[in-house]
Design an enzyme around this catalytic site. Structure first.
Site, mmCIF file in Angstrom:
data_model
loop_
_atom_site.group_PDB
_atom_site.id
_atom_site.type_symbol
_atom_site.label_atom_id
_atom_site.label_comp_id
_atom_site.label_asym_id
_atom_site.label_seq_id
_atom_site.Cartn_x
_atom_site.Cartn_y
_atom_site.Cartn_z
ATOM 1 N N SER A 1 70.636 57.185 74.083
ATOM 2 C CA SER A 1 71.459 56.019 74.436
ATOM 3 C C SER A 1 71.963 55.297 73.194
ATOM 4 C CB SER A 1 70.654 55.054 75.304
ATOM 5 O OG SER A 1 69.490 54.644 74.621
ATOM 6 N N ASN B 1 76.116 50.381 75.974
ATOM 7 C CA ASN B 1 75.050 49.623 75.306
ATOM 8 C C ASN B 1 75.570 48.743 74.179
ATOM 9 O OD1 ASN B 1 72.633 50.074 76.737
ATOM 10 N ND2 ASN B 1 72.563 52.166 75.963
ATOM 11 N N HIS C 1 75.266 61.211 77.956
ATOM 12 C CA HIS C 1 74.399 60.063 78.253
ATOM 13 C C HIS C 1 74.513 59.639 79.714
ATOM 14 C CE1 HIS C 1 73.419 55.555 77.773
ATOM 15 N NE2 HIS C 1 72.318 56.232 77.982
ATOM 16 N N GLU D 1 78.477 59.153 79.784
ATOM 17 C CA GLU D 1 79.199 59.035 78.512
ATOM 18 C C GLU D 1 79.131 60.395 77.814
ATOM 19 O OE1 GLU D 1 78.671 54.392 77.109
ATOM 20 O OE2 GLU D 1 76.971 55.714 76.776
#
Length: 493
Positions: free
Chosen positions: A121, A192, A142, A154
């Site tokens: 991540s 994130n 991801h 992702e």
């Protein structure tokens, strides 16, 4: 090319590894799960069987389909048993040396055509691939937790990742019923990174004792339209996990102040108050928070003289341009307007009149509450006029300390600012950034679309006022945001 006949290997039998293996097996692939800890891969298959049984019980899958999916799942006792896999997805511990060692071992046993993907991540894909002889076949894939449910994936390219590998993974994700977005390897990728202000602004409000945690969360959830308040969400994610990602992004960006971690959150981690999994974090779990709604104000509302300019449209966010700038409501002598990043006290002083500020409301019709802040110079009676007005619109009222930008508006402004930074630096396309935030963390709007809808001038004014108030770089508007503001002004003229 990855086909439905391709064997998929998953390294790591934890929650994410098991979830990814379930997705692959449900899509028709034979799947091998390997974990360094004895018995972990078998436990992952048991966990998948339990999840599939729940689907059968809900009528989302037949017993024979469940049997077919389970028949495609196998454990591997060593990495050498993954030699015939066309794609290996690594979901091991978030430590770069562990990931590099795994990929070196894979390169030694798998075919030269095999694709290696990491579910990391926040660790650089370029760094993970650097130890592999053919770094062009390494990418990020991801998934979001829980992997069988969450739509977003992702697809992350490192410096060497080949376009053919990205194309294969994107096509595969779509066949698996996922929505892929493409981004370049930078700290936190899209979600994130862009989501950091959602947590950071809530921690700051808690640190500055603006309002209790429950009020901060209620504002973001019920006024902002987010599925959950940021503080409750960190309790659910785990304070240790959320804090580690924040620190990773903060350090990845050379201590950029926008990503500054919270001392309160660090204390919770030190004290092992990790949230739901330990029974206590910001809250005690199970959650049972009652909110300090203000009691209905007695008094003759009809006696109030009400004047407004563009107020209804402004509350509903259907207006973005110049008229929003001047939207206000006058209740006798009291000025009520949406926050623009100054405090109510500051505004009252410059206007020489009582002021009550309102926080951003995403959807006026569906929001059960409004959040207000009053100037310190107001009398109780003056502030009560604003409270009573909103209660008569059928809203619950929460008062917070007089705080620049309030709770929802400054969070949305910072999310939009972060998204423009990611777009400007080519991390991902604007469309993929907005898609990632809507599907990866269920935001009510993509932050770039939200910024445009609210008006970039409004976002800029709020950030500049915050920057002025704090004297901090944290609220510095990005260059792209300033450009958007100029374009908006040109369109108006």
């Amino acid at each position: 090319m990855l086909t439905p006949q391709s064997i998929i290997a998953v390294i790591g039998g934890g929650t994410m590894g098991a979830g990814i293996a379930q997705v692959a097996a449900q899509a028709g692939h034979r799947v091998r799960i390997y974990d360094i800890h004895p018995g972990a891969a078998a436990r992952a298959i048991d966990a998948i069987a339990t999840a599939l049984s729940a689907r059968v019980a809900k009528g989302k899958m037949t017993a024979s389909e469940k049997h077919d999916v389970e028949s495609r799942l196998n454990t591997a006792q060593s990495i050498s048993e993954l030699a015939d896999a066309a794609l290996v997805i690594e979901a091991a511990a978030e430590q770069i040396d562990i990931k590099q060692a795994i990929f070196r071992e894979l390169a030694a046993v798998c075919s030269a055509e095999a694709i290696f993907a990491s579910n990391t991540s926040s660790i650089s894909i370029t760094a993970i691939a650097s130890g592999v002889e053919q770094p062009q076949r390494v990418a990020g894939l991801h998934f979001f937790n829980p992997a069988p449910v969450m739509k977003l994936v992702e697809v992350v390219s490192g410096l060497e990742t080949s376009p053919a590998v990205l194309e294969s993974l994107t096509g595969l994700a779509m066949r698996w019923g996922k929505q892929p977005v493409h981004c370049h390897s930078t700290p936190g990728f899209i979600v994130n990174r862009v989501a950091r202000p959602f947590y950071a602004e809530a921690w700051r409000a808690l640190e500055e004792q603006v309002a209790p945690a429950g009020v901060i969360d209620a504002a973001l959830r019920d006024c902002g339209g987010f599925p959950m308040g940021p503080l409750a969400l960190t309790d659910l994610i785990g304070q240790d996990v959320n804090f580690a990602v924040t620190c990773s992004v903060f350090n990845g960006f050379w201590q950029e102040r926008r990503f500054l971690p919270s001392l309160i959150q660090q204390e919770l981690v030190f004290g092992k108050r990790l949230g739901k999994k330990t029974g206590q974090g910001v809250y005690r779990w199970p959650l049972n928070e009652s909110l300090p709604y203000l009691p209905a104000e007695p008094g003759e509302s009809d006696a109030q003289e009400i004047q407004h300019h563009g107020f209804a449209a402004w509350l509903n966010n259907h207006d973005s341009g110049d008229s929003v700038t001047y939207s206000y409501l006058e209740l006798d002598d009291v000025l009520v307007q949406m926050t623009q990043g100054e405090t109510a006290t500051q505004l009252a002083k410059s206007l020489q009149r009582p002021v009550v500020l309102l926080d951003l409301v995403n959807d006026w019709q569906s929001s059960p509450l409004v959040v207000l802040a009053a100037a310190a110079s107001n009398t109780v009676v003056q502030t009560a006029k604003a409270i009573r007005f909103f209660q008569q619109q059928g809203k619950q009222v929460l008062m917070i300390s007089d705080y620049p930008g309030m709770l929802v508006w400054r969070t949305v402004a910072m999310l939009a600012n972060e998204a423009t930074d990611a777009a400007q630096k080519g991390v991902a396309s604007e469309e993929d950034i907005d898609t990632a935030m809507r599907l990866g963390v269920n935001y009510p709007h993509g932050p770039l679309a939200w910024g445009a809808e609210l008006g970039w001038q409004q976002v800029l004014r709020l950030l500049e006022n915050l920057q002025k108030h704090y004297g901090e770089e944290r609220y510095r508007p990005t260059s792209l945001l300033r450009q958007r503001t100029l374009l908006e002004t040109q369109h108006e003229h």
